[in-house]
Write an enzyme that holds these catalytic residues in place. Structure first.
Site, PDB file in Angstrom:
ATOM      1  N   ILE A  50      31.522 -33.013  17.322  1.00 47.08           N
ATOM      2  CA  ILE A  50      30.676 -32.058  16.596  1.00 47.08           C
ATOM      3  C   ILE A  50      31.464 -30.747  16.664  1.00 47.08           C
ATOM      4  O   ILE A  50      31.948 -30.355  17.735  1.00 47.08           O
ATOM      5  CB  ILE A  50      29.266 -31.924  17.231  1.00 47.08           C
ATOM      6  CG1 ILE A  50      28.412 -30.883  16.489  1.00 47.08           C
ATOM      7  CG2 ILE A  50      29.320 -31.587  18.715  1.00 47.08           C
ATOM      8  CD1 ILE A  50      26.925 -30.885  16.924  1.00 47.08           C
ATOM      9  N   SER A  51      31.645 -30.081  15.527  1.00 45.10           N
ATOM     10  CA  SER A  51      32.458 -28.863  15.484  1.00 45.10           C
ATOM     11  C   SER A  51      31.844 -27.790  16.372  1.00 45.10           C
ATOM     12  O   SER A  51      30.642 -27.794  16.640  1.00 45.10           O
ATOM     13  CB  SER A  51      32.532 -28.331  14.053  1.00 45.10           C
ATOM     14  OG  SER A  51      33.103 -29.282  13.201  1.00 45.10           O
ATOM     15  N   SER A  52      32.673 -26.838  16.793  1.00 45.08           N
ATOM     16  CA  SER A  52      32.144 -25.744  17.619  1.00 45.08           C
ATOM     17  C   SER A  52      31.218 -24.889  16.747  1.00 45.08           C
ATOM     18  O   SER A  52      31.405 -24.793  15.525  1.00 45.08           O
ATOM     19  CB  SER A  52      33.286 -24.885  18.156  1.00 45.08           C
ATOM     20  OG  SER A  52      33.792 -24.070  17.123  1.00 45.08           O
TER      21      SER A  52
END
Ligand code: SAH
Length: 214
Positions: free
Chosen positions: A63-65
């Site tokens: 999951i992207s930052s």
């Protein structure tokens, strides 16, 4: 402090940290505040939902930052008239959920079937209805819903995918990481009647954009 107060404090810290990193658009900050990131993360990692890290979601994907999700959202959100957006790389659906509060319609494509299914589950828990999730290869885009006002890639190709440029509206923009000589840069592309312009906006690290489906 009770659980709600702790949650409130960690969310305030979360938003303050995004502001410090240059996220200034109120709509984006509101969406980041109101979208429960913990819902998109495995239970064992939930205490880290409001840290500024990318986290594993299985299948060697992440999951992207929060910062990168907010930054990409801020980069496309320029005019109120933008209504339809295409995301390539649904993953667990977190960025998709943020986009769904900013745009009338979101199409999001994922090439890993199990992640596509997981994202469906996650978004239905939030009663999100203006998103169409597609299991397929993002290199093909989604022609029947084109043109798009904006296209976001959350996986890095080596070249700008031609079919995606063709599916961008005349004044549309595309935000994408590009893999170049072993490093990655985030670019913003603005389409015009006479071709597109390309601007380098950040150094980033995304998973590679792969061809075909899994
Ligand atoms: N948007 C997600 C990021 C997920 S990571 C978030 O909010 O956190 C990037 C995702 O891109 C992975 O799930 C990966 O499977 C997917 N991906 C890679 N190449 C793709 C392609 N050609 N088409 C569609 N999805 C792709």
């Amino acid at each position: 402090m009770n659980t709600n107060q702790i949650e409130g404090a960690s969310k305030r810290k979360f938003i303050d940290s995004l502001k410090l990193q240059g996220i200034s658009n109120d709509t984006v900050l509101d969406c980041m505040l109101n979208t429960p990131r913990e819902l998109f993360i495995e239970p064992a990692l939930r205490s880290r939902a409001y840290d500024q890290d990318a986290l594993p979601i299985g299948f060697s994907q992440t999951i992207s930052s929060p910062y990168i999700v907010a930054k990409m959202s801020q980069l496309i959100f320029e005019q109120d008239s933008m209504t339809k957006v295409l995301e390539v790389g649904t993953g667990c659906g977190y960025q998709t959920a943020i986009l769904s509060s900013m745009f009338k319609k979101v199409i999001s494509i994922e090439r890993i079937k199990s992640l596509h299914e997981k994202a469906k589950e996650n978004l239905s828990k939030l009663h999100i209805k203006n998103v169409k999730l597609v299991y397929g290869d993002g290199y093909q885009g989604f022609r029947s819903e084109s043109p798009f006002d904006a296209i976001i890639l959350t996986a890095a190709p080596k070249d700008i995918p031609k079919k995606l440029i063709q599916q961008l509206s005349v004044h549309g923009r595309m935000i994408l990481p590009l893999e170049e000589h072993g490093t990655q840069k985030l670019y913003r592309i603005k389409n015009t009647k006479n071709g597109y312009t390309k601007k380098d906006v950040d150094d980033v690290l995304f998973v590679p954009m792969l061809e075909g489906i899994d």
